[in-house]
Scaffold this motif. Structure first.
Motif, PDB file in Angstrom:
ATOM      1  N   GLU A 356       0.872  -1.179   0.000  1.00  0.00           N
ATOM      2  CA  GLU A 356       0.000   0.000   0.000  1.00  0.00           C
ATOM      3  C   GLU A 356       0.905   1.223   0.000  1.00  0.00           C
ATOM      4  O   GLU A 356       1.866   1.265   0.780  1.00  0.00           O
ATOM      5  N   SER A 357       0.560   2.213  -0.808  1.00  0.00           N
ATOM      6  CA  SER A 357       1.359   3.450  -0.738  1.00  0.00           C
ATOM      7  C   SER A 357       1.154   4.147   0.592  1.00  0.00           C
ATOM      8  O   SER A 357       1.969   4.952   1.020  1.00  0.00           O
ATOM      9  N   GLY A 358       0.014   3.839   1.242  1.00  0.00           N
ATOM     10  CA  GLY A 358      -0.253   4.408   2.570  1.00  0.00           C
ATOM     11  C   GLY A 358       0.573   3.769   3.672  1.00  0.00           C
ATOM     12  O   GLY A 358       0.462   4.153   4.834  1.00  0.00           O
ATOM     13  N   ASP A 359       1.384   2.799   3.310  1.00  0.00           N
ATOM     14  CA  ASP A 359       2.179   2.109   4.327  1.00  0.00           C
ATOM     15  C   ASP A 359       3.452   2.893   4.620  1.00  0.00           C
ATOM     16  O   ASP A 359       4.525   2.586   4.111  1.00  0.00           O
ATOM     17  N   TRP A 360       3.282   3.924   5.420  1.00  0.00           N
ATOM     18  CA  TRP A 360       4.462   4.688   5.853  1.00  0.00           C
ATOM     19  C   TRP A 360       4.375   4.928   7.359  1.00  0.00           C
ATOM     20  O   TRP A 360       3.291   4.972   7.926  1.00  0.00           O
ATOM     21  N   LEU A 361       5.503   5.050   7.971  1.00  0.00           N
ATOM     22  CA  LEU A 361       5.549   5.272   9.427  1.00  0.00           C
ATOM     23  C   LEU A 361       6.037   6.681   9.752  1.00  0.00           C
ATOM     24  O   LEU A 361       5.695   7.241  10.787  1.00  0.00           O
ATOM     25  N   ALA A 362       6.859   7.230   8.867  1.00  0.00           N
ATOM     26  CA  ALA A 362       7.358   8.593   9.076  1.00  0.00           C
ATOM     27  C   ALA A 362       7.850   9.117   7.738  1.00  0.00           C
ATOM     28  O   ALA A 362       8.305   8.339   6.901  1.00  0.00           O
ATOM     29  N   ARG A 363       7.748  10.433   7.563  1.00  0.00           N
ATOM     30  CA  ARG A 363       8.151  10.999   6.272  1.00  0.00           C
ATOM     31  C   ARG A 363       9.223  12.057   6.474  1.00  0.00           C
ATOM     32  O   ARG A 363       9.201  12.798   7.455  1.00  0.00           O
ATOM     33  N   ALA A 364      10.115  12.102   5.504  1.00  0.00           N
ATOM     34  CA  ALA A 364      11.124  13.170   5.426  1.00  0.00           C
ATOM     35  C   ALA A 364      11.895  13.339   6.732  1.00  0.00           C
ATOM     36  O   ALA A 364      11.888  14.418   7.327  1.00  0.00           O
ATOM     37  N   ARG A 365      12.540  12.290   7.170  1.00  0.00           N
ATOM     38  CA  ARG A 365      13.340  12.365   8.401  1.00  0.00           C
ATOM     39  C   ARG A 365      14.832  12.359   8.064  1.00  0.00           C
ATOM     40  O   ARG A 365      15.294  11.504   7.289  1.00  0.00           O
ATOM     41  N   ALA A 366      15.531  13.297   8.667  1.00  0.00           N
ATOM     42  CA  ALA A 366      16.982  13.380   8.460  1.00  0.00           C
ATOM     43  C   ALA A 366      17.666  12.380   9.382  1.00  0.00           C
ATOM     44  O   ALA A 366      17.622  12.528  10.605  1.00  0.00           O
ATOM     45  N   LEU A 367      18.232  11.348   8.786  1.00  0.00           N
ATOM     46  CA  LEU A 367      18.838  10.291   9.596  1.00  0.00           C
ATOM     47  C   LEU A 367      20.123   9.807   8.931  1.00  0.00           C
ATOM     48  O   LEU A 367      20.218   9.773   7.688  1.00  0.00           O
ATOM     49  N   CYS A 368      21.054   9.399   9.755  1.00  0.00           N
ATOM     50  CA  CYS A 368      22.251   8.740   9.228  1.00  0.00           C
ATOM     51  C   CYS A 368      22.096   7.258   9.581  1.00  0.00           C
ATOM     52  O   CYS A 368      22.286   6.864  10.735  1.00  0.00           O
ATOM     53  N   ILE A 369      21.670   6.461   8.604  1.00  0.00           N
ATOM     54  CA  ILE A 369      21.355   5.052   8.905  1.00  0.00           C
ATOM     55  C   ILE A 369      21.931   4.127   7.836  1.00  0.00           C
ATOM     56  O   ILE A 369      22.218   4.560   6.704  1.00  0.00           O
ATOM     57  N   GLU A 370      22.053   2.888   8.211  1.00  0.00           N
ATOM     58  CA  GLU A 370      22.487   1.859   7.252  1.00  0.00           C
ATOM     59  C   GLU A 370      21.569   0.661   7.384  1.00  0.00           C
ATOM     60  O   GLU A 370      20.877   0.510   8.397  1.00  0.00           O
ATOM     61  N   GLU A 371      21.587  -0.187   6.364  1.00  0.00           N
ATOM     62  CA  GLU A 371      20.779  -1.415   6.429  1.00  0.00           C
ATOM     63  C   GLU A 371      21.203  -2.228   7.651  1.00  0.00           C
ATOM     64  O   GLU A 371      22.386  -2.301   7.980  1.00  0.00           O
ATOM     65  N   GLY A 372      20.200  -2.770   8.344  1.00  0.00           N
ATOM     66  CA  GLY A 372      20.488  -3.559   9.549  1.00  0.00           C
ATOM     67  C   GLY A 372      20.381  -2.747  10.833  1.00  0.00           C
ATOM     68  O   GLY A 372      20.338  -3.317  11.920  1.00  0.00           O
ATOM     69  N   ASP A 373      20.332  -1.418  10.709  1.00  0.00           N
ATOM     70  CA  ASP A 373      20.234  -0.587  11.929  1.00  0.00           C
ATOM     71  C   ASP A 373      18.864  -0.760  12.589  1.00  0.00           C
ATOM     72  O   ASP A 373      17.858  -1.022  11.908  1.00  0.00           O
ATOM     73  N   LEU A 374      18.861  -0.542  13.880  1.00  0.00           N
ATOM     74  CA  LEU A 374      17.602  -0.561  14.625  1.00  0.00           C
ATOM     75  C   LEU A 374      17.083   0.854  14.780  1.00  0.00           C
ATOM     76  O   LEU A 374      17.854   1.772  15.067  1.00  0.00           O
ATOM     77  N   LEU A 375      15.766   1.004  14.607  1.00  0.00           N
ATOM     78  CA  LEU A 375      15.130   2.301  14.839  1.00  0.00           C
ATOM     79  C   LEU A 375      14.081   2.144  15.929  1.00  0.00           C
ATOM     80  O   LEU A 375      13.410   1.115  16.011  1.00  0.00           O
ATOM     81  N   ALA A 376      13.934   3.177  16.730  1.00  0.00           N
ATOM     82  CA  ALA A 376      12.844   3.218  17.720  1.00  0.00           C
ATOM     83  C   ALA A 376      11.813   4.222  17.208  1.00  0.00           C
ATOM     84  O   ALA A 376      12.132   5.388  16.981  1.00  0.00           O
ATOM     85  N   ILE A 377      10.594   3.739  16.974  1.00  0.00           N
ATOM     86  CA  ILE A 377       9.486   4.633  16.631  1.00  0.00           C
ATOM     87  C   ILE A 377       8.886   5.045  17.960  1.00  0.00           C
ATOM     88  O   ILE A 377       8.367   4.194  18.704  1.00  0.00           O
ATOM     89  N   ARG A 378       8.967   6.303  18.250  1.00  0.00           N
ATOM     90  CA  ARG A 378       8.623   6.762  19.607  1.00  0.00           C
ATOM     91  C   ARG A 378       7.125   6.940  19.810  1.00  0.00           C
ATOM     92  O   ARG A 378       6.346   6.975  18.863  1.00  0.00           O
ATOM     93  N   SER A 379       6.760   7.096  21.069  1.00  0.00           N
ATOM     94  CA  SER A 379       5.372   7.422  21.473  1.00  0.00           C
ATOM     95  C   SER A 379       4.377   6.419  20.896  1.00  0.00           C
ATOM     96  O   SER A 379       3.297   6.791  20.437  1.00  0.00           O
ATOM     97  N   ALA A 380       4.745   5.152  20.923  1.00  0.00           N
ATOM     98  CA  ALA A 380       3.927   4.126  20.275  1.00  0.00           C
ATOM     99  C   ALA A 380       3.178   3.242  21.269  1.00  0.00           C
ATOM    100  O   ALA A 380       2.606   2.222  20.898  1.00  0.00           O
TER     101      ALA A 380
END
Ligand SMILES: Cc1ncc(COP(=O)(O)O)c(C=O)c1O
Length: 427
Positions: A356-380
């Motif tokens: 679904e194109s609606g399948d997004w969790l956050a948009r336009a976030r400035a991050l320094c990340i690589e594949e395999g990194d862990l992210l915390a989606i806050r206030s969940a």
């Protein structure tokens, strides 16, 4: 669990508690903090105490729909909480978690006869009745059972909660409650119905309120109505002001629970002193988000980075089925790498694997990340797991509760086999 002030190098990946949790339980996983949930609940309970209330004159009825994990319900019930439920399933959860049905209030516009019977058989404290048809149905069901249903009428005070239209519930155009102008007539009917005992009045005008002014305005309207009812000889023993206090998702500054409750009790005390020789009225609250919202994160791993000419996508293993709020309400959730990297930030859309194109969790976030990194989606912690689904035959996420230095699995990740175990093919 909602603060991640780790600076580069201060913690290495292996040392971070969330890294341990991801290794032990996998991702995506909801992670809740027992300490934060307790603290948030106690902000209500202590404000009640500080305003001279006891468990007889004030009750926090945690809104089960915001996070209904048994470990959360058990913790809150041990702290003394009551519960606001909206289905028989939630009632059974409360009971399974050791909650007291006598501290349960039942909200919702569509209670079925079976749900009423179950709730009556467990002796719940109150049905928050939302329509005249429901009132008649409840009277019939209770009479058949030779039982008495204690009721409050959910009144729609027509106050603008100034929140997202999908989580605003106190306007005339909303499906909830009965219009305040009709309440007196409905109370008169209720007073004469068999199997019905009037005990209270309630309202809930919406969620994620940053300001308490609309709540205090609703209180004024309920007070006026209680006075009118008193003249008719209809005594209201409890006043339930609902939930609704918001949390800080991005940079919001919600009213504090203690400021709100102090103002609310001050108004109530002045009114009772003036009109009822100071006789107390029991006050109920139905908070959800403000207790669990910022006590939880959704832990997810970056599967793929997919830079593009228009947008860069970070495809993670959590999706809209795990956390519906962004797709449903365009809700904003903070996203933080569990371990910060040195390097240049790129602008990423954080998306899931769902088709679904609606399948997004956050948009336009400035991050320094690589594949395999862990992210915390806050206030969940609120309206996260409870709104999740199995879309795309995705098993629901695991849930973990952190208690001091220990992490406990409080819900196993669902397996695909469990998802279709109840299905059958034609013979
Ligand atoms: C009747 C009722 N009470 C309480 C709540 C909890 O609201 P909140 O999570 O904003 O405190 C809700 C949420 O929608 C609700 O519908």
């Amino acid at each position: 669990m909602s603060h991640f002030s780790i600076k580069n190098g201060a913690l290495c990946a292996e040392d971070h508690p969330l890294t341990h949790i991801a290794t032990e339980f996998g991702t995506p996983t909801y992670v809740y903090s027992k300490a934060a949930i307790s603290r948030n609940y106690l902000s209500y309970a202590n404000a009640c105490l500080e305003n001279g209330r006891t468990s007889q004159t004030a009750l926090v009825c945690y809104s089960v729909k915001s996070n209904s994990n048994l470990a959360v319900l058990h913790l809150l019930s041990q702290l003394g909480s009551g519960f606001d439920i909206v289905s028989s399933g939630e009632l059974l959860r409360v009971i399974a978690a050791g909650g007291d049905p006598k501290k349960v209030i039942f909200s919702g516009v569509g209670k079925t006869g079976d749900e009423m019977r179950l709730a009556l058989s467990h002796g719940i404290a109150c049905f928050n009745v939302e329509s005249i048809s429901e009132l008649h149905r409840l009277s019939e069901v209770a009479s058949e059972m030779n039982a008495t249903a204690s009721i409050s009428l959910r009144v729609n005070p027509n106050v603008d909660a100034k929140t997202h239209p999908y989580i605003s519930t106190g306007l005339k155009e909303n499906k909830f409650g009965v219009a305040i102008e009709d309440a007196l007539d409905i109370y008169r009917i209720a007073a004469n119905l068999p199997g019905i005992s009037i005990v209270g009045i309630d309202c809930h005008i919406g969620s994620q309120l940053l300001d308490d002014a609309p709540l205090l305005e609703s209180l004024d309207k309920l007070i006026e109505l209680i006075d009118v009812l008193a003249v008719e000889g209809i005594v209201i023993h409890h006043l339930d002001i609902g939930g609704g206090i918001g949390i800080d998702y991005e940079a919001e500054v919600p009213v504090t629970v203690s400021d709100y409750l102090n103002r609310l009790f001050r108004k109530i005390d002045a009114w009772r002193a003036e009109k009822y020789q100071g006789a107390p009225i029991k006050v109920l609250f139905e908070p959800g988000r403000s207790i669990v919202g910022n006590a939880g994160v959704l832990l997810t791993r970056v599967e793929y980075l997919k830079p593009g000419s228009e947008k860069n996508f970070a495809i993670v293993d959590a999706a809209m089925n795990d956390l519906m709020r962004p797709a449903m309400y365009q809700a904003w959730h903070g996203v933080e790498p569990v371990v910060l990297r040195d390097g240049e930030e790129t602008i990423w859309d954080i998306v899931g694997p769902v088709c679904e194109s609606g399948d997004w969790l956050a948009r336009a976030r400035a991050l320094c990340i690589e594949e395999g990194d862990l992210l915390a989606i806050r206030s969940a912690g609120a309206y996260g797991m409870t709104m999740s689904s199995n879309y795309n035959t995705r098993g629901r996420a695991a849930e973990v509760m952190v208690d001091g230095n220990e992490s406990h699995l409080v819900r196993q990740r669902e397996t695909p086999e469990q998802l279709f175990a109840l299905e059958k093919i034609l013979p």
